[in-house]
Every structure is written in C-alpha cells, then in structure tokens.
Design a protein around this motif. Sequence first.
Motif, mmCIF file in Angstrom:
data_model
loop_
_atom_site.group_PDB
_atom_site.id
_atom_site.type_symbol
_atom_site.label_atom_id
_atom_site.label_comp_id
_atom_site.label_asym_id
_atom_site.label_seq_id
_atom_site.Cartn_x
_atom_site.Cartn_y
_atom_site.Cartn_z
ATOM 1 N N LYS A 1 29.660 11.793 14.068
ATOM 2 C CA LYS A 1 30.742 12.524 13.408
ATOM 3 C C LYS A 1 31.237 11.813 12.151
ATOM 4 N N ASP A 2 31.027 10.499 12.056
ATOM 5 C CA ASP A 2 31.425 9.754 10.865
ATOM 6 C C ASP A 2 30.417 9.913 9.724
ATOM 7 N N THR A 3 29.300 10.555 10.015
ATOM 8 C CA THR A 3 28.259 10.745 9.013
ATOM 9 C C THR A 3 28.452 12.105 8.363
ATOM 10 N N ASP A 4 28.838 12.117 7.116
ATOM 11 C CA ASP A 4 29.035 13.361 6.378
ATOM 12 C C ASP A 4 27.998 13.404 5.272
ATOM 13 N N GLY A 5 26.852 13.911 5.592
ATOM 14 C CA GLY A 5 25.806 13.925 4.583
ATOM 15 C C GLY A 5 24.551 14.601 5.072
ATOM 16 N N GLU A 6 23.504 14.390 4.308
ATOM 17 C CA GLU A 6 22.199 14.962 4.617
ATOM 18 C C GLU A 6 21.166 13.845 4.648
ATOM 19 N N LEU A 7 20.205 14.018 5.509
ATOM 20 C CA LEU A 7 19.172 13.018 5.717
ATOM 21 C C LEU A 7 17.914 13.404 4.933
ATOM 22 N N PHE A 8 17.387 12.438 4.177
ATOM 23 C CA PHE A 8 16.168 12.644 3.394
ATOM 24 C C PHE A 8 15.154 11.565 3.726
ATOM 25 N N THR A 9 13.890 11.917 3.611
ATOM 26 C CA THR A 9 12.792 10.963 3.757
ATOM 27 C C THR A 9 12.139 10.782 2.386
ATOM 28 N N SER A 10 11.432 9.667 2.232
ATOM 29 C CA SER A 10 10.649 9.471 1.013
ATOM 30 C C SER A 10 9.387 8.684 1.339
ATOM 31 N N ILE A 11 8.380 8.913 0.525
ATOM 32 C CA ILE A 11 7.093 8.224 0.618
ATOM 33 C C ILE A 11 6.730 7.786 -0.794
ATOM 34 N N ARG A 12 6.224 6.573 -0.927
ATOM 35 C CA ARG A 12 5.758 6.091 -2.223
ATOM 36 C C ARG A 12 4.409 5.409 -2.015
ATOM 37 N N ILE A 13 3.468 5.744 -2.837
ATOM 38 C CA ILE A 13 2.137 5.145 -2.770
ATOM 39 C C ILE A 13 2.056 4.035 -3.801
ATOM 40 N N GLU A 14 1.551 2.893 -3.408
ATOM 41 C CA GLU A 14 1.330 1.778 -4.334
ATOM 42 C C GLU A 14 -0.131 1.812 -4.763
ATOM 43 N N ALA B 1 0.815 -1.205 0.000
ATOM 44 C CA ALA B 1 0.000 0.000 0.000
ATOM 45 C C ALA B 1 0.857 1.266 0.000
ATOM 46 N N LEU B 2 1.936 1.247 0.767
ATOM 47 C CA LEU B 2 2.741 2.452 0.944
ATOM 48 C C LEU B 2 4.144 2.048 1.385
ATOM 49 N N ALA B 3 5.128 2.792 0.964
ATOM 50 C CA ALA B 3 6.503 2.589 1.422
ATOM 51 C C ALA B 3 7.046 3.929 1.897
ATOM 52 N N ALA B 4 7.794 3.898 2.987
ATOM 53 C CA ALA B 4 8.424 5.096 3.527
ATOM 54 C C ALA B 4 9.890 4.769 3.786
ATOM 55 N N ALA B 5 10.743 5.775 3.682
ATOM 56 C CA ALA B 5 12.164 5.546 3.922
ATOM 57 C C ALA B 5 12.808 6.790 4.486
ATOM 58 N N VAL B 6 13.913 6.578 5.192
ATOM 59 C CA VAL B 6 14.794 7.654 5.629
ATOM 60 C C VAL B 6 16.191 7.210 5.228
ATOM 61 N N GLU B 7 16.958 8.119 4.610
ATOM 62 C CA GLU B 7 18.223 7.702 4.012
ATOM 63 C C GLU B 7 19.224 8.852 3.993
ATOM 64 N N TRP B 8 20.478 8.503 4.260
ATOM 65 C CA TRP B 8 21.573 9.470 4.185
ATOM 66 C C TRP B 8 22.067 9.583 2.749
ATOM 67 N N TYR B 9 22.274 10.822 2.301
ATOM 68 C CA TYR B 9 22.869 11.123 1.005
ATOM 69 C C TYR B 9 24.083 12.015 1.235
ATOM 70 N N GLU B 10 24.928 12.094 0.237
ATOM 71 C CA GLU B 10 26.129 12.922 0.299
ATOM 72 C C GLU B 10 25.770 14.380 0.582
ATOM 73 N N GLN B 11 26.597 15.061 1.377
ATOM 74 C CA GLN B 11 26.392 16.475 1.697
ATOM 75 C C GLN B 11 26.217 17.270 0.410
ATOM 76 N N GLY B 12 25.235 18.152 0.386
ATOM 77 C CA GLY B 12 24.975 18.988 -0.781
ATOM 78 C C GLY B 12 24.045 18.357 -1.806
#
Length: 169
Positions: A125-138, A68-79
């Motif tokens: 401190k070892d995490t050099d990036g930005e955090l993003f969320t996503s939602i997908r509807i099935e 029905a739905l998928a959600a995620a939180v994920e680290w991406y490269e800074q910028g």
Amino acid sequence: MSVLALSLALGACSTPTQEYEIPTSLCGTKVSPDVLRPLLPAGENVSFRATRGSGARRCYVNVDGKAALAAAVEWYEQGSTLNYVATNTIGVEPGDKETADKRYMYSSTGAIGRVKCVDPSKIDKDTDGELFTSIRIEGEPATESQILALITDYTDAMADSAACRGDIW
C-alpha cells in the motif's frame, strides 16, 4: 597438405559456441532459455551479479567475465510513460519502436516493459507507482525481435513475483 595444416585450417573455420548451460532465470526470475540463448555470446562460463536498492533490482549477466546482458525491474511514479522510462534506461531511447498495446518499447540494444501485476491488491500500500522491466544487451546488438521476445518473457514472469508486492528493495 599436412595433418597439422589441415587441423589448423579446420579450427580456424569453427564457430565459437556457448559452452555453458543457458540460464533458466535472470537472478531468480524465470525466463525461457530459448529466448535468452540468442542474446548471449559464445564462451565457456556464465555468471550473475544482482543488486537491489532505491525501488529497483538489477541483474547483470557476464560471460567469461565480460558484461553480456543486464536486466532490471523498477518502480516508477504512477502514470509514467514508456518514453519517460526510456529516458532513464540505457539501451532504449524515447521514440524507439512500441508494441500496439503500448506495453513494450524496444530497439536492437535494449527494451522496457510495463508489468501488469496478476493481483494488484497485493502491491504494498505504500507503493504508489508502476512497475517496469528493462533489458540491455552489451556488445553486439541483437535483432529487435530477439530483444522483444526476452522483454516479453521477463515482464510476464514479473507479473506474479515478489516485485509486484513491492519486495524489490
């Protein structure tokens, strides 16, 4: 008209409903049932499956055994930009609608959001990036305003979560 024919006619006119309790979280991340309700299909049972790994945590919501739905939180490269994240996200395409503050990109099938961690000093401190969320509807697409409401709620909930401390793998 016979009683049987009348009951069949009335039964055919009834609208399917959500017979399950609307969740108050997506795999441990609090969300408002009011923003989740319009995005979930009719059915009897809701279930969740969570996965972790490679700098991401995903949550899958099923109704009556169907995605029905998928959600995620994920680290991406800074910028990383919303357009870049959209190239790696099912349900969102580069060039979809963006909010004026450039924090969210959305369509009728999905959305992404940039998390603003409440206390960035707590990020590993070892995490050099930005955090993003996503939602997908099935299944059937939703309205863009419904998708935007959920991604905003979900992203805001992540701002003070373990994910903001790098604890998602």
